[in-house]
Design a protein around this motif. Structure first.
Motif, PDB file in Angstrom:
ATOM      1  N   ALA A 135      56.850  38.417  50.520  1.00 33.76           N
ATOM      2  CA  ALA A 135      57.842  38.935  51.465  1.00 33.76           C
ATOM      3  C   ALA A 135      59.056  38.014  51.521  1.00 33.76           C
ATOM      4  CB  ALA A 135      57.221  39.083  52.852  1.00 33.76           C
ATOM      5  N   GLY A 136      58.820  36.697  51.453  1.00 34.53           N
ATOM      6  CA  GLY A 136      59.923  35.746  51.441  1.00 34.53           C
ATOM      7  C   GLY A 136      60.804  35.904  50.211  1.00 34.53           C
ATOM      8  N   CYS A 137      60.183  36.131  49.062  1.00 34.55           N
ATOM      9  CA  CYS A 137      60.959  36.356  47.835  1.00 34.55           C
ATOM     10  C   CYS A 137      61.796  37.634  47.945  1.00 34.55           C
ATOM     11  CB  CYS A 137      60.017  36.449  46.633  1.00 34.55           C
ATOM     12  SG  CYS A 137      59.272  34.878  46.130  1.00 34.55           S
ATOM     13  N   ILE A 138      61.191  38.688  48.478  1.00 38.67           N
ATOM     14  CA  ILE A 138      61.916  39.949  48.624  1.00 38.67           C
ATOM     15  C   ILE A 138      63.091  39.767  49.576  1.00 38.67           C
ATOM     16  CG2 ILE A 138      61.737  42.304  49.535  1.00 38.67           C
ATOM     17  CD1 ILE A 138      58.839  42.305  48.396  1.00 38.67           C
TER      18      ILE A 138
ATOM     19  N   ARG B 182      62.630  28.185  35.335  1.00 42.41           N
ATOM     20  CA  ARG B 182      63.238  29.185  36.221  1.00 42.41           C
ATOM     21  C   ARG B 182      63.698  30.406  35.431  1.00 42.41           C
ATOM     22  NH1 ARG B 182      66.271  25.101  40.566  1.00 42.41           N
ATOM     23  NH2 ARG B 182      64.792  25.559  42.235  1.00 42.41           N
ATOM     24  N   ASP B 183      62.854  30.811  34.520  1.00 39.25           N
ATOM     25  CA  ASP B 183      63.080  32.040  33.739  1.00 39.25           C
ATOM     26  C   ASP B 183      62.292  33.149  34.418  1.00 39.25           C
ATOM     27  OD1 ASP B 183      63.195  34.122  31.937  1.00 39.25           O
ATOM     28  OD2 ASP B 183      61.830  33.177  30.494  1.00 39.25           O
ATOM     29  N   PHE B 184      62.967  33.949  35.226  1.00 34.87           N
ATOM     30  CA  PHE B 184      62.279  34.971  35.995  1.00 34.87           C
ATOM     31  C   PHE B 184      62.533  36.378  35.456  1.00 34.87           C
ATOM     32  CE2 PHE B 184      63.030  31.488  39.182  1.00 34.87           C
ATOM     33  CZ  PHE B 184      61.747  30.974  39.085  1.00 34.87           C
ATOM     34  N   ALA B 185      62.799  36.440  34.128  1.00 28.25           N
ATOM     35  CA  ALA B 185      62.844  37.749  33.473  1.00 28.25           C
ATOM     36  C   ALA B 185      61.494  38.421  33.697  1.00 28.25           C
ATOM     37  CB  ALA B 185      63.137  37.587  31.988  1.00 28.25           C
ATOM     38  N   THR B 186      61.523  39.704  33.971  1.00 22.86           N
ATOM     39  CA  THR B 186      60.353  40.359  34.538  1.00 22.86           C
ATOM     40  C   THR B 186      59.273  40.670  33.524  1.00 22.86           C
ATOM     41  OG1 THR B 186      61.832  41.373  36.139  1.00 22.86           O
ATOM     42  CG2 THR B 186      59.632  42.279  35.997  1.00 22.86           C
ATOM     43  N   ALA B 187      58.058  40.204  33.827  1.00 21.87           N
ATOM     44  CA  ALA B 187      56.846  40.668  33.152  1.00 21.87           C
ATOM     45  C   ALA B 187      55.912  41.313  34.170  1.00 21.87           C
ATOM     46  CB  ALA B 187      56.150  39.523  32.438  1.00 21.87           C
ATOM     47  N   GLY B 188      56.064  40.927  35.446  1.00 19.80           N
ATOM     48  CA  GLY B 188      55.306  41.520  36.544  1.00 19.80           C
ATOM     49  C   GLY B 188      56.079  41.273  37.827  1.00 19.80           C
ATOM     50  N   LYS B 189      56.612  42.310  38.439  1.00 12.82           N
ATOM     51  CA  LYS B 189      57.584  42.156  39.519  1.00 12.82           C
ATOM     52  C   LYS B 189      56.971  41.634  40.819  1.00 12.82           C
ATOM     53  CE  LYS B 189      60.841  45.749  38.043  1.00 12.82           C
ATOM     54  NZ  LYS B 189      61.531  46.981  38.469  1.00 12.82           N
ATOM     55  N   VAL B 190      57.782  40.871  41.556  1.00 16.67           N
ATOM     56  CA  VAL B 190      57.431  40.449  42.908  1.00 16.67           C
ATOM     57  C   VAL B 190      57.085  41.657  43.763  1.00 16.67           C
ATOM     58  CG1 VAL B 190      58.440  39.538  45.046  1.00 16.67           C
ATOM     59  CG2 VAL B 190      58.712  38.263  42.901  1.00 16.67           C
TER      60      VAL B 190
ATOM     61  N   LEU C 267      57.593  48.830  32.907  1.00 15.23           N
ATOM     62  CA  LEU C 267      57.101  47.693  32.132  1.00 15.23           C
ATOM     63  C   LEU C 267      55.751  47.982  31.487  1.00 15.23           C
ATOM     64  CD1 LEU C 267      58.032  44.810  34.601  1.00 15.23           C
ATOM     65  CD2 LEU C 267      59.112  45.282  32.397  1.00 15.23           C
ATOM     66  N   ILE C 268      54.781  48.443  32.287  1.00 14.89           N
ATOM     67  CA  ILE C 268      53.450  48.707  31.749  1.00 14.89           C
ATOM     68  C   ILE C 268      53.472  49.952  30.866  1.00 14.89           C
ATOM     69  CG2 ILE C 268      51.077  49.339  32.336  1.00 14.89           C
ATOM     70  CD1 ILE C 268      51.660  46.415  32.795  1.00 14.89           C
ATOM     71  N   GLY C 269      54.162  50.994  31.293  1.00 13.70           N
ATOM     72  CA  GLY C 269      54.218  52.212  30.488  1.00 13.70           C
ATOM     73  C   GLY C 269      54.804  51.975  29.110  1.00 13.70           C
TER      74      GLY C 269
ATOM     75  N   ASP D 258      62.843  42.149  42.348  1.00 12.19           N
ATOM     76  CA  ASP D 258      62.747  42.611  40.960  1.00 12.19           C
ATOM     77  C   ASP D 258      62.541  41.484  39.972  1.00 12.19           C
ATOM     78  OD1 ASP D 258      62.941  45.315  41.528  1.00 12.19           O
ATOM     79  OD2 ASP D 258      65.125  45.331  41.431  1.00 12.19           O
ATOM     80  N   TRP D 259      62.407  40.253  40.472  1.00 10.50           N
ATOM     81  CA  TRP D 259      62.146  39.108  39.591  1.00 10.50           C
ATOM     82  C   TRP D 259      60.671  39.083  39.206  1.00 10.50           C
ATOM     83  CZ3 TRP D 259      65.015  34.060  41.474  1.00 10.50           C
ATOM     84  CH2 TRP D 259      66.389  34.345  41.611  1.00 10.50           C
ATOM     85  N   ASP D 260      60.366  38.337  38.167  1.00 13.88           N
ATOM     86  CA  ASP D 260      58.975  38.104  37.797  1.00 13.88           C
ATOM     87  C   ASP D 260      58.259  37.403  38.945  1.00 13.88           C
ATOM     88  OD1 ASP D 260      57.015  37.970  35.331  1.00 13.88           O
ATOM     89  OD2 ASP D 260      56.861  36.047  36.369  1.00 13.88           O
ATOM     90  N   ASN D 261      56.964  37.713  39.105  1.00 14.96           N
ATOM     91  CA  ASN D 261      56.243  37.140  40.242  1.00 14.96           C
ATOM     92  C   ASN D 261      56.034  35.625  40.141  1.00 14.96           C
ATOM     93  OD1 ASN D 261      54.045  37.044  38.409  1.00 14.96           O
ATOM     94  ND2 ASN D 261      53.330  39.058  39.107  1.00 14.96           N
ATOM     95  N   SER D 262      56.386  35.032  39.017  1.00 16.45           N
ATOM     96  CA  SER D 262      56.393  33.568  38.948  1.00 16.45           C
ATOM     97  C   SER D 262      57.464  32.984  39.876  1.00 16.45           C
ATOM     98  CB  SER D 262      56.623  33.088  37.512  1.00 16.45           C
ATOM     99  OG  SER D 262      57.838  33.612  36.990  1.00 16.45           O
ATOM    100  N   ALA D 263      58.351  33.835  40.393  1.00 21.30           N
ATOM    101  CA  ALA D 263      59.377  33.390  41.338  1.00 21.30           C
ATOM    102  C   ALA D 263      58.792  32.928  42.658  1.00 21.30           C
ATOM    103  CB  ALA D 263      60.388  34.516  41.587  1.00 21.30           C
ATOM    104  N   ILE D 264      57.485  33.048  42.837  1.00 18.23           N
ATOM    105  CA  ILE D 264      56.854  32.469  44.030  1.00 18.23           C
ATOM    106  C   ILE D 264      57.193  30.986  44.152  1.00 18.23           C
ATOM    107  CG2 ILE D 264      54.664  31.974  42.837  1.00 18.23           C
ATOM    108  CD1 ILE D 264      53.227  32.615  45.485  1.00 18.23           C
ATOM    109  N   ILE D 265      57.459  30.325  43.044  1.00 16.66           N
ATOM    110  CA  ILE D 265      57.809  28.904  43.103  1.00 16.66           C
ATOM    111  C   ILE D 265      59.114  28.696  43.844  1.00 16.66           C
ATOM    112  CG2 ILE D 265      59.079  28.784  40.895  1.00 16.66           C
ATOM    113  CD1 ILE D 265      57.635  26.038  40.467  1.00 16.66           C
TER     114      ILE D 265
END
Length: 300
Positions: free
Chosen positions: A273-276, A233-241, A15-17, A282-289
């Motif tokens: 850890a709960g998300c994993i 609930r759009d967890f397309a990745t910009a920064g992974k969990v 993603l960053i590269g 591999d979801w976007d870290n907004s998945a913390i919700i």
């Protein structure tokens, strides 16, 4: 003065590269990149870069090389490991400066820089604060650690990839600043997610509440970057969990070394850890919700 027409190397095309490649290509740099994933190399070629199969080939072609891999182990490997930059005979190796964009252990990066001095390979920490989509738009902030001379020889690259940069001292300080920044940022995401879940629980119209919160004293940039993703609930990745989990493990580990408890950081790490555990690594870290939504207590 560096010549931007000379090819710049890029190791790591995730993603960053990929976002870095977009910035550099857009600024007129030739980019020679590699990644262990064939589809990532194909993606670079599609952007207009030159994809190669090995790190060694980059070492033979590029004076300046950007590293955008996952962690400290990988940074050390692509520099010092088998097939790494230093595996190329000095007479054939063109690379003279490495810019490390990965979030890493500060002590290990300082030790790595010291080991590189006799090889003539310069090392500069350049981690970025910002999700990959922000990097691609040129909105990220670069947190630099290293010698001023090394930064001077890379200032055209830094200017091309980010909106602002801050030189924070020697190698190690860039990583320290990135970890401290990520701590604040992660907790902002967590607070936003918990506030949205709470508002939803109380029956507030979520879109209207979110706009009100964005314009209140509760505002943080996390709202702009992650708010709509959480609501829709759009967890397309910009920064992974998984990346956030790795960073917070580093944060907590370095804090323990200094005898400091970080209770909110520990809670955030538990949420990652709960998300994993739920298959969301591999979801976007907004998945913390989603993790917070799962924390329902039994009624009466």
């Amino acid at each position: 003065m560096q010549d931007s027409r000379m090819p710049v190397g890029l190791i790591g095309l995730g993603l960053i590269g990929t976002a870095l490649a977009q910035r550099l290509l857009g600024a007129g740099f030739a980019v020679v990149g590699t990644d262990i994933a064939a589809d990532a190399r194909t993606r670079l070629a599609g952007l207009g870069g030159i994809a190669v199969d090995t790190v060694a080939e980059i070492a033979r072609r590029c004076e300046r090389v950007l590293i955008a891999v996952f962690n400290s182990d990988q940074v050390e490997s692509v520099i010092e490991g088998e097939g790494g930059l230093l595996s190329v005979d000095p007479a054939s190796r063109r690379t003279r400066l490495v810019l490390n964009f990965a979030t890493c252990d500060p002590d290990r990066m300082a030790a790595l820089a010291a080991r590189l001095v006799p090889t003539g390979l310069g090392f500069l920490e350049t981690p970025l604060s910002g999700a990959s989509d922000q990097v691609a738009r040129g909105e990220a902030v670069c947190l630099v650690g290293g010698e001023a001379a090394a930064l001077d020889s890379a200032k055209d690259i830094v200017a091309a990839v980010c909106a602002k940069s801050f030189h924070l001292g020697p190698v190690g300080n860039g990583a320290k600043a990135k970890l401290a920044t990520n701590l604040i940022l992660g907790l902002n995401r967590a607070a936003l997610a918990e506030g949205l879940v709470y508002a939803e629980l109380l029956g507030l119209p979520l879109d209207a509440f979110f706009e009100a919160a964005r314009n209140s004293a509760a505002y943080s940039q996390a709202m702009d970057v992650k708010g709509r993703k959480m609501i829709t609930r759009d967890f397309a990745t910009a920064g992974k969990v998984a990346q956030s989990a790795k960073d917070f493990a580093l944060i907590l580990g370095t804090a323990r070394e200094h005898g400091q408890a970080l209770p909110f950081a520990a809670a955030y790490a538990e949420a990652m850890a709960g998300c994993i555990a739920a298959g969301e690594g591999d979801w976007d870290n907004s998945a913390i919700i989603e993790h917070i939504r799962r924390q329902r207590t039994r009624q009466g």
